[in-house]
Design a protein around this motif. Sequence first.
Motif, short mmCIF file in Angstrom:
data_model
loop_
_atom_site.label_atom_id
_atom_site.label_comp_id
_atom_site.label_asym_id
_atom_site.label_seq_id
_atom_site.Cartn_x
_atom_site.Cartn_y
_atom_site.Cartn_z
N PHE A 86 1.05 -1.06 0.11
CA PHE A 86 0.24 0.59 0.16
C PHE A 86 0.72 1.31 0.01
O PHE A 86 0.69 2.62 -1.42
CB PHE A 86 -0.67 -0.05 1.39
N THR A 88 3.62 1.78 -1.41
CA THR A 88 4.24 1.39 -2.86
C THR A 88 3.15 2.77 -3.58
O THR A 88 3.76 2.82 -4.31
CB THR A 88 4.55 0.46 -3.20
N LYS A 89 2.12 2.70 -2.79
CA LYS A 89 1.72 3.90 -4.05
C LYS A 89 1.72 4.82 -3.77
O LYS A 89 1.37 6.22 -4.67
CB LYS A 89 -0.43 3.42 -3.65
#
Length: 456
Positions: A86, A88-89
């Motif tokens: 999450f 890395t979003k």
Amino acid sequence: MASKSKLARQAIAKKDKKVNFYLIAIPVLGFLVKLITMINTPNGGWLGADGENYLSGVDGLIAQGYLSDKSILSYWPAGYPILLWFLTKFTVAHLLLLISLIQSVFYAYASYYFVKQLRDTKLRPYMFLIGIVLAFNPTLSLSSMAVGYESPIAACMLMVVGLIIKSKQSPNDRGLVIRVIGVGAFSALASFMQPRWILTSIVIAIIWALMYKDRKVQALILVGVVGVMAIAPAILIQRNVASINKAVISTNLGVTMNLGAGPETTGGYKHTGPNVPCDPVPPAKAVTDNDVVKCVIKWYAGHPVKAMKLFVKKGWYYWSPWSGPFGNGTMARNPWLKINPIIDIARGSQSGNDLVYKTAGKVISLIWGFAGISLFFIGFFWLRSMKGIYVNIAYASFVPVVISWLVSMGTIGDHRFRIPTMSLSLFLQVIGYFALRHKAKTRSFAVALESGAQAR
């Protein structure tokens, strides 16, 4: 008389304002120190013991999405990699820095919230040292800058116990439902990252429920906490069913248990000698993880003397120092070891190495280890002896540590397993220190409480 009363109220208000300042200032200062460390650390953090494995799982999620069938996501619990996925979003290039930042903020707030709940209790005089130890214990505090579930779970434990203390301070508060959901949510987060916290969460829910006599309140706590917490393992099982067609949370329990068992091994992470024999159960042709678990349990049952010796050794490894002759576990990447003077002494010369790893070092390590264990138990029993709400605080802090200790004795002896509950064990150790100081001053552990103390 009126002016004296007013002056007294002003003095109390001033004192409370000072206490509140330190409540906030200590964890904030600890966070700022870590923030400076992040800025001066390549990538903003460290990988931790299993960092590559977690990031490998993140790579699989980035490449294939939530239902990635990459083997490491089913071998290791997928919860922590999913949380990193999450993140890395927002960024991939600065992922380590973001992990360090979020985990450090979470830990700082959890430390503040926990210590704040002690403000209106007889433990108020001890708040300052408790806050200092939680904020600046090198291994525990710096672990928030490492990739791993240990620091977030340590923060979850502080929030859980803090919420339980708050519920006992306001027994008729309508906010009990919110606190039940909160304890369930933090237990779910801990269980999502490390499924063995399912057992810990259930036991905590039972202990909390037993603090009340009202059956409806007991039912609310049990159903609420366990129900919310159960969402986490359900998500992991559903993901594995959809991705690899196996209704499991992870498939490494048997491997972990096998590492700590066997006729010649010592129970630590570095397994020696043959493994526990385990053959597939017909018509199956391959041994499953559940088969290995059963084989290890059967081996323990058939070798009780060896099993007991292994349990004792693994119990000691759990509390063993981070370095020195008796350090045992997977903490080679402990950030504290980068600046630990003992490491420099051992590396500096042969005489320094002998000092650390031979007789003197062994004696000091034994004293250090047993002193930590002793302070932990002394703190628990002294806190429990205070009666009232202090019994609740004692058990809520003590039991999660003991469960983690027992799990280590049943799997592998590793001092890294101590970190997730280290926030609670350090709290009890500080209380143990004050108990010994009280004993030295009064020649007795007995504590004289005010007549209304049990209601606090």
